[in-house]
Design an enzyme around this catalytic site. Sequence first.
Site, PDB file in Angstrom:
ATOM      1  CB  CYS A 159      -0.935  -0.044   1.216  1.00 38.49           C
ATOM      2  SG  CYS A 159      -1.723   1.517   1.558  1.00 38.49           S
ATOM      3  CB  CYS A 164      -3.282   2.651  -1.455  1.00 35.35           C
ATOM      4  SG  CYS A 164      -3.475   0.948  -0.941  1.00 35.35           S
ATOM      5  CE  LYS A 167      -4.944   4.151  -6.167  1.00 34.58           C
ATOM      6  NZ  LYS A 167      -5.440   2.809  -6.056  1.00 34.58           N
ATOM      7  CE1 TYR A 300     -10.280  -1.489  -6.637  1.00 34.48           C
ATOM      8  CE2 TYR A 300     -10.517  -3.836  -7.035  1.00 34.48           C
ATOM      9  CZ  TYR A 300     -10.856  -2.700  -6.306  1.00 34.48           C
ATOM     10  OH  TYR A 300     -11.742  -2.788  -5.278  1.00 34.48           O
ATOM     11  CD  GLU A 304      -6.941   2.207  -8.920  1.00 30.58           C
ATOM     12  OE1 GLU A 304      -7.912   2.334  -8.178  1.00 30.58           O
ATOM     13  OE2 GLU A 304      -5.827   1.852  -8.500  1.00 30.58           O
ATOM     14  CG  HIS A 571     -27.869  22.561  -3.272  1.00 34.96           C
ATOM     15  ND1 HIS A 571     -27.962  21.676  -4.318  1.00 34.96           N
ATOM     16  CD2 HIS A 571     -28.008  23.802  -3.787  1.00 34.96           C
ATOM     17  CE1 HIS A 571     -28.157  22.366  -5.432  1.00 34.96           C
ATOM     18  NE2 HIS A 571     -28.180  23.646  -5.145  1.00 34.96           N
ATOM     19  CD  GLU A 576     -27.478  18.477  -3.974  1.00 35.09           C
ATOM     20  OE1 GLU A 576     -28.447  18.809  -3.277  1.00 35.09           O
ATOM     21  OE2 GLU A 576     -26.775  19.301  -4.590  1.00 35.09           O
TER      22      GLU A 576
HETATM   23  P1  FAD Z   1       1.466  -6.184   1.962  1.00 39.79           P
HETATM   24  O1  FAD Z   1       1.097  -4.782   2.208  1.00 39.79           O
HETATM   25  O2  FAD Z   1       1.766  -6.571   0.561  1.00 39.79           O
HETATM   26  O3  FAD Z   1       2.730  -6.481   2.899  1.00 39.79           O
HETATM   27  C1  FAD Z   1       3.434  -7.691   2.869  1.00 39.79           C
HETATM   28  C2  FAD Z   1       4.872  -7.437   3.278  1.00 39.79           C
HETATM   29  O4  FAD Z   1       5.504  -8.682   3.629  1.00 39.79           O
HETATM   30  C3  FAD Z   1       5.718  -6.851   2.151  1.00 39.79           C
HETATM   31  O5  FAD Z   1       6.498  -5.788   2.622  1.00 39.79           O
HETATM   32  C4  FAD Z   1       6.612  -8.026   1.731  1.00 39.79           C
HETATM   33  O6  FAD Z   1       7.812  -7.621   1.157  1.00 39.79           O
HETATM   34  C5  FAD Z   1       6.806  -8.721   3.072  1.00 39.79           C
HETATM   35  N1  FAD Z   1       7.198 -10.138   2.972  1.00 39.79           N
HETATM   36  C6  FAD Z   1       6.747 -11.065   2.106  1.00 39.79           C
HETATM   37  N2  FAD Z   1       7.279 -12.267   2.390  1.00 39.79           N
HETATM   38  C7  FAD Z   1       8.095 -12.101   3.454  1.00 39.79           C
HETATM   39  C8  FAD Z   1       8.904 -12.973   4.233  1.00 39.79           C
HETATM   40  N3  FAD Z   1       8.950 -14.283   3.976  1.00 39.79           N
HETATM   41  N4  FAD Z   1       9.634 -12.455   5.238  1.00 39.79           N
HETATM   42  C9  FAD Z   1       9.576 -11.137   5.534  1.00 39.79           C
HETATM   43  N5  FAD Z   1       8.800 -10.270   4.847  1.00 39.79           N
HETATM   44  C10 FAD Z   1       8.064 -10.751   3.830  1.00 39.79           C
HETATM   45  N6  FAD Z   1      -5.999  -1.189  -1.635  1.00 39.79           N
HETATM   46  C11 FAD Z   1      -6.865  -0.241  -1.233  1.00 39.79           C
HETATM   47  O7  FAD Z   1      -7.562  -0.444  -0.238  1.00 39.79           O
HETATM   48  N7  FAD Z   1      -6.963   0.960  -1.882  1.00 39.79           N
HETATM   49  C12 FAD Z   1      -6.211   1.252  -2.963  1.00 39.79           C
HETATM   50  O8  FAD Z   1      -6.331   2.332  -3.521  1.00 39.79           O
HETATM   51  C13 FAD Z   1      -5.292   0.268  -3.413  1.00 39.79           C
HETATM   52  N8  FAD Z   1      -4.511   0.525  -4.463  1.00 39.79           N
HETATM   53  C14 FAD Z   1      -3.606  -0.410  -4.851  1.00 39.79           C
HETATM   54  C15 FAD Z   1      -2.798  -0.117  -5.946  1.00 39.79           C
HETATM   55  C16 FAD Z   1      -1.878  -1.029  -6.377  1.00 39.79           C
HETATM   56  C17 FAD Z   1      -1.005  -0.695  -7.548  1.00 39.79           C
HETATM   57  C18 FAD Z   1      -1.728  -2.274  -5.697  1.00 39.79           C
HETATM   58  C19 FAD Z   1      -0.699  -3.267  -6.127  1.00 39.79           C
HETATM   59  C20 FAD Z   1      -2.520  -2.571  -4.612  1.00 39.79           C
HETATM   60  C21 FAD Z   1      -3.473  -1.643  -4.193  1.00 39.79           C
HETATM   61  N9  FAD Z   1      -4.314  -1.900  -3.117  1.00 39.79           N
HETATM   62  C22 FAD Z   1      -5.226  -0.966  -2.708  1.00 39.79           C
HETATM   63  C23 FAD Z   1      -4.257  -3.185  -2.388  1.00 39.79           C
HETATM   64  C24 FAD Z   1      -3.429  -3.059  -1.096  1.00 39.79           C
HETATM   65  O9  FAD Z   1      -2.190  -2.455  -1.368  1.00 39.79           O
HETATM   66  C25 FAD Z   1      -3.225  -4.440  -0.476  1.00 39.79           C
HETATM   67  O10 FAD Z   1      -4.492  -5.047  -0.315  1.00 39.79           O
HETATM   68  C26 FAD Z   1      -2.542  -4.370   0.882  1.00 39.79           C
HETATM   69  O11 FAD Z   1      -1.310  -3.716   0.813  1.00 39.79           O
HETATM   70  C27 FAD Z   1      -2.330  -5.792   1.420  1.00 39.79           C
HETATM   71  O12 FAD Z   1      -1.700  -5.752   2.664  1.00 39.79           O
HETATM   72  P2  FAD Z   1      -0.982  -7.044   3.265  1.00 39.79           P
HETATM   73  O13 FAD Z   1      -0.679  -6.722   4.699  1.00 39.79           O
HETATM   74  O14 FAD Z   1      -1.765  -8.248   2.980  1.00 39.79           O
HETATM   75  O15 FAD Z   1       0.375  -7.203   2.464  1.00 39.79           O
HETATM   76  P1  NDP Z   2      -7.113  -8.576 -10.871  1.00 46.21           P
HETATM   77  O1  NDP Z   2      -6.848  -9.983 -10.523  1.00 46.21           O
HETATM   78  O2  NDP Z   2      -8.232  -7.866 -10.250  1.00 46.21           O
HETATM   79  O3  NDP Z   2      -7.314  -8.479 -12.480  1.00 46.21           O
HETATM   80  C1  NDP Z   2      -6.429  -9.038 -13.386  1.00 46.21           C
HETATM   81  C2  NDP Z   2      -6.718  -8.530 -14.786  1.00 46.21           C
HETATM   82  O4  NDP Z   2      -5.753  -9.063 -15.690  1.00 46.21           O
HETATM   83  C3  NDP Z   2      -8.065  -8.965 -15.321  1.00 46.21           C
HETATM   84  O5  NDP Z   2      -8.569  -7.952 -16.143  1.00 46.21           O
HETATM   85  C4  NDP Z   2      -7.727 -10.229 -16.113  1.00 46.21           C
HETATM   86  O6  NDP Z   2      -8.623 -10.490 -17.150  1.00 46.21           O
HETATM   87  C5  NDP Z   2      -6.392  -9.841 -16.699  1.00 46.21           C
HETATM   88  N1  NDP Z   2      -5.524 -10.988 -17.002  1.00 46.21           N
HETATM   89  C6  NDP Z   2      -5.229 -12.033 -16.206  1.00 46.21           C
HETATM   90  N2  NDP Z   2      -4.355 -12.853 -16.811  1.00 46.21           N
HETATM   91  C7  NDP Z   2      -4.087 -12.298 -18.011  1.00 46.21           C
HETATM   92  C8  NDP Z   2      -3.241 -12.673 -19.078  1.00 46.21           C
HETATM   93  N3  NDP Z   2      -2.504 -13.776 -19.036  1.00 46.21           N
HETATM   94  N4  NDP Z   2      -3.190 -11.877 -20.169  1.00 46.21           N
HETATM   95  C9  NDP Z   2      -3.937 -10.756 -20.220  1.00 46.21           C
HETATM   96  N5  NDP Z   2      -4.757 -10.342 -19.241  1.00 46.21           N
HETATM   97  C10 NDP Z   2      -4.834 -11.116 -18.144  1.00 46.21           C
HETATM   98  O7  NDP Z   2      -5.754  -7.864 -10.627  1.00 46.21           O
HETATM   99  P2  NDP Z   2      -5.219  -6.416 -10.426  1.00 46.21           P
HETATM  100  O8  NDP Z   2      -3.779  -6.664 -10.627  1.00 46.21           O
HETATM  101  O9  NDP Z   2      -5.858  -5.374 -11.254  1.00 46.21           O
HETATM  102  O10 NDP Z   2      -5.565  -6.062  -8.886  1.00 46.21           O
HETATM  103  C11 NDP Z   2      -5.243  -6.925  -7.807  1.00 46.21           C
HETATM  104  C12 NDP Z   2      -6.015  -6.518  -6.575  1.00 46.21           C
HETATM  105  O11 NDP Z   2      -5.424  -5.363  -5.981  1.00 46.21           O
HETATM  106  C13 NDP Z   2      -7.463  -6.130  -6.840  1.00 46.21           C
HETATM  107  O12 NDP Z   2      -8.305  -7.260  -6.804  1.00 46.21           O
HETATM  108  C14 NDP Z   2      -7.761  -5.146  -5.744  1.00 46.21           C
HETATM  109  O13 NDP Z   2      -8.377  -5.787  -4.648  1.00 46.21           O
HETATM  110  C15 NDP Z   2      -6.408  -4.598  -5.333  1.00 46.21           C
HETATM  111  N6  NDP Z   2      -6.366  -3.193  -5.777  1.00 46.21           N
HETATM  112  C16 NDP Z   2      -7.214  -2.280  -5.204  1.00 46.21           C
HETATM  113  C17 NDP Z   2      -7.249  -0.988  -5.671  1.00 46.21           C
HETATM  114  C18 NDP Z   2      -8.194  -0.001  -5.062  1.00 46.21           C
HETATM  115  O14 NDP Z   2      -8.739  -0.248  -4.006  1.00 46.21           O
HETATM  116  N7  NDP Z   2      -8.437   1.131  -5.699  1.00 46.21           N
HETATM  117  C19 NDP Z   2      -6.399  -0.546  -6.754  1.00 46.21           C
HETATM  118  C20 NDP Z   2      -5.551  -1.570  -7.277  1.00 46.21           C
HETATM  119  C21 NDP Z   2      -5.552  -2.835  -6.788  1.00 46.21           C
HETATM  120  P3  NDP Z   2      -9.889 -11.481 -17.017  1.00 46.21           P
HETATM  121  O15 NDP Z   2     -11.014 -10.647 -16.497  1.00 46.21           O
HETATM  122  O16 NDP Z   2     -10.085 -11.958 -18.389  1.00 46.21           O
HETATM  123  O17 NDP Z   2      -9.506 -12.585 -16.075  1.00 46.21           O
END
Ligand code: FAD
Ligand code: NDP
Length: 596
Positions: A159, A164, A167, A300, A304, A571, A576
């Site tokens: 995150c 997050c 992004k 997503y 985004e 408003h 609203e």
């Molecule tokens: P993480 O935050 O991924 O933390 C896991 C940590 O464990 C990492 O630092 C990793 O390096 C470490 N780790 C892994 N294996 C080991 C190990 N064996 N030993 C020690 N350390 C280790 N969610 C939202 O709610 N709003 C958003 O706008 C949003 N935007 C997103 C945009 C993007 C591009 C992405 C990729 C995700 C987004 N998400 C968003 C999803 C959100 O970031 C994740 O759901 C959240 O960070 C998950 O938290 P977590 O604690 O499960 O793991």
């Molecule tokens: P998702 O798993 O949600 O989506 C993957 C996308 O990639 C789908 O459109 C899928 O298509 C496509 N895809 C999968 N495999 C292939 C392939 N081999 N070739 C081409 N296209 C493919 O993953 P994201 O990475 O977008 O997000 C992961 C999670 O992170 C989300 O579920 C969300 O919970 C979290 N997130 C939250 C955000 C927020 O809160 N604003 C922002 C970003 C991430 P198909 O539909 O055909 O399977």
Amino acid sequence: MPPTFLQKSPQEIVERCISENKVFIFSKSFCPFCFKVKAIFRSERIGFDALELDLIENGAEIQEALFAKSGQKTVPNVYINGEHVGGSDKVQELHSKGELITLLNPKTHSYDYDYIVIGGGSGGLASSKEAARLGAKVAVCDFVKPTPIGTTWGLGGTCVNVGCIPKKLMHQAAILGHDLKDSREFGWSTPEKPEHNWNTMVEGIQNHIGSLNWGYRVALRDKKIDYLNAFATFVDEHTIKTVDKKGKEKTLTSNNFLIAVGGRPRYPDIPGAKEFGITSDDIFSLPYSPGKTLLVGASYISLECAGFLHGLGYDVTVMVRSILLRGFDRQMSEKIGEIMEQMGVKFLRETIPTSVERIEEGQPGKLKVTAKTRSGGQVVDEYNTVVFAIGRDPFISELGLENIGVQLAKSGKIVVDKREVSSVSNVYAVGDVIDGGLELTPVAIQAGKLLARRLYGNGKELMDYVNVPTTVFTAIEYGCCGLSEEAAVEKFGEANIDVYHSNFWPLEFTVAHRPENDCYAKLVVLRKEGEEFVIGFHYLGPNAGEVTQGFSIALKLNATKSDFDNLVGIHPTCAEVFTTLTITKRSGKDVASQGC
Ligand code: FAD
Ligand code: NDP
């Protein structure tokens, strides 16, 4: 308390209340001192059970038995871990000295720690801090394995570093660009084509992230949590081995473990993907401007990133395998696609890449992408950057789960029960790594905190995965909570579902001459017993996160359409619109925006 329990002898009732409950308050429902004591436990988020002696027939006898046992005649009479604590004054005294929590978790094992958290991301940090606050001895291991092109980052997880936070900040950079154009209509003099500097933006964002990384380290230190910047692997169910970046190994033992290791982006199995492609793990710190960009995936992350890159002025194409935003309301998803397309984002539908080749060195250089369409055609084009956003895999392959026999689901994620316990009873998991969860930061945080409270604060509350609001931060933002129209129809039948909807024209858009009908609001309602319950909330418009967050509590509290109608709007706002929705889809009436 079951009525049969209260038929036992007063002595037995007292004994069982004390021995079967970690924190027990003998109380009276009108007693202000009892209120005070309960408020203290609530403020510390320590769970307790209580028996209101004035509300039961044999209350006086139970109070006598309690007096015989504890020597205390009055209420509240508090027991923790079977030990008599005392009344209101004593609880207040212990609370002010910070000793209440110590009583809660006496050490009963010989491991190095009570709780080792593997993963210092959203879920892991939240859980570790809550457990430490509740008196547990805690360590956090966090280690980031570099991406194929070598990107790495600090404490805080996905995150903060590659999700997050960067992004939303890049999304904000794109919004500012759009606002700059609008501003001319409001009398500002801005250049006809404002220029954006990628490196300035990245530097600003990365500096902010650096301060967050530092803040997390300080927070762990302040809470006396041991932080190891090292990769952890299970040796047995009470032991892990950690290896830091210099290769130094340590062995640590713990009574309980939390796996909160999150996930990492998936790469397609095609030539050139890892050599030349990047993912969301790289884009936010990319040291050069990405240029013409292809985003593979249509959920997503892809949409985004496409939104902000286009907003920053780049030529952007999204390669869609099947549909946009799988799992979301179809109408809303397609509307997002249409609007993005009108803005200038290109979509290659029903297409997947088959290879990526480098045709020109440099930063960004030039890549040739070959792809195939569903109908068997071939598409070839050149891009400066290719971003794969095709989903994320749990990061568990090197965690040594096979050494302790943690069960995995078909998805490759960890199977947990509703208390977040894995198939190994002292090993828990939260966040992106669990099967059937939601990959969202607040979900990981809430699940991690509640777990710590159940483990160390006598908490009882379970994580509720229903009606979790979310927002997709595309150029036009989409916030939703509850069921999509399709899911509602499938679950309750078309005859029982109505959809109230309207386009709307935000006031801010009017003077700026932005499109009148891009923004859209919809409520999915279930007709039941003469009422209309709102079971789906969908909003496409500015500040969707803020709007949706507020309304989601209404869905949590089972609000009806009349509750929405009775709500007085603010408003002039976008939100609203939800207080004035009168047109149903069933009526077929036009919902085109009519202005203010
Ligand atoms: P993480 O935050 O991924 O933390 C896991 C940590 O464990 C990492 O630092 C990793 O390096 C470490 N780790 C892994 N294996 C080991 C190990 N064996 N030993 C020690 N350390 C280790 N969610 C939202 O709610 N709003 C958003 O706008 C949003 N935007 C997103 C945009 C993007 C591009 C992405 C990729 C995700 C987004 N998400 C968003 C999803 C959100 O970031 C994740 O759901 C959240 O960070 C998950 O938290 P977590 O604690 O499960 O793991
Ligand atoms: P998702 O798993 O949600 O989506 C993957 C996308 O990639 C789908 O459109 C899928 O298509 C496509 N895809 C999968 N495999 C292939 C392939 N081999 N070739 C081409 N296209 C493919 O993953 P994201 O990475 O977008 O997000 C992961 C999670 O992170 C989300 O579920 C969300 O919970 C979290 N997130 C939250 C955000 C927020 O809160 N604003 C922002 C970003 C991430 P198909 O539909 O055909 O399977």
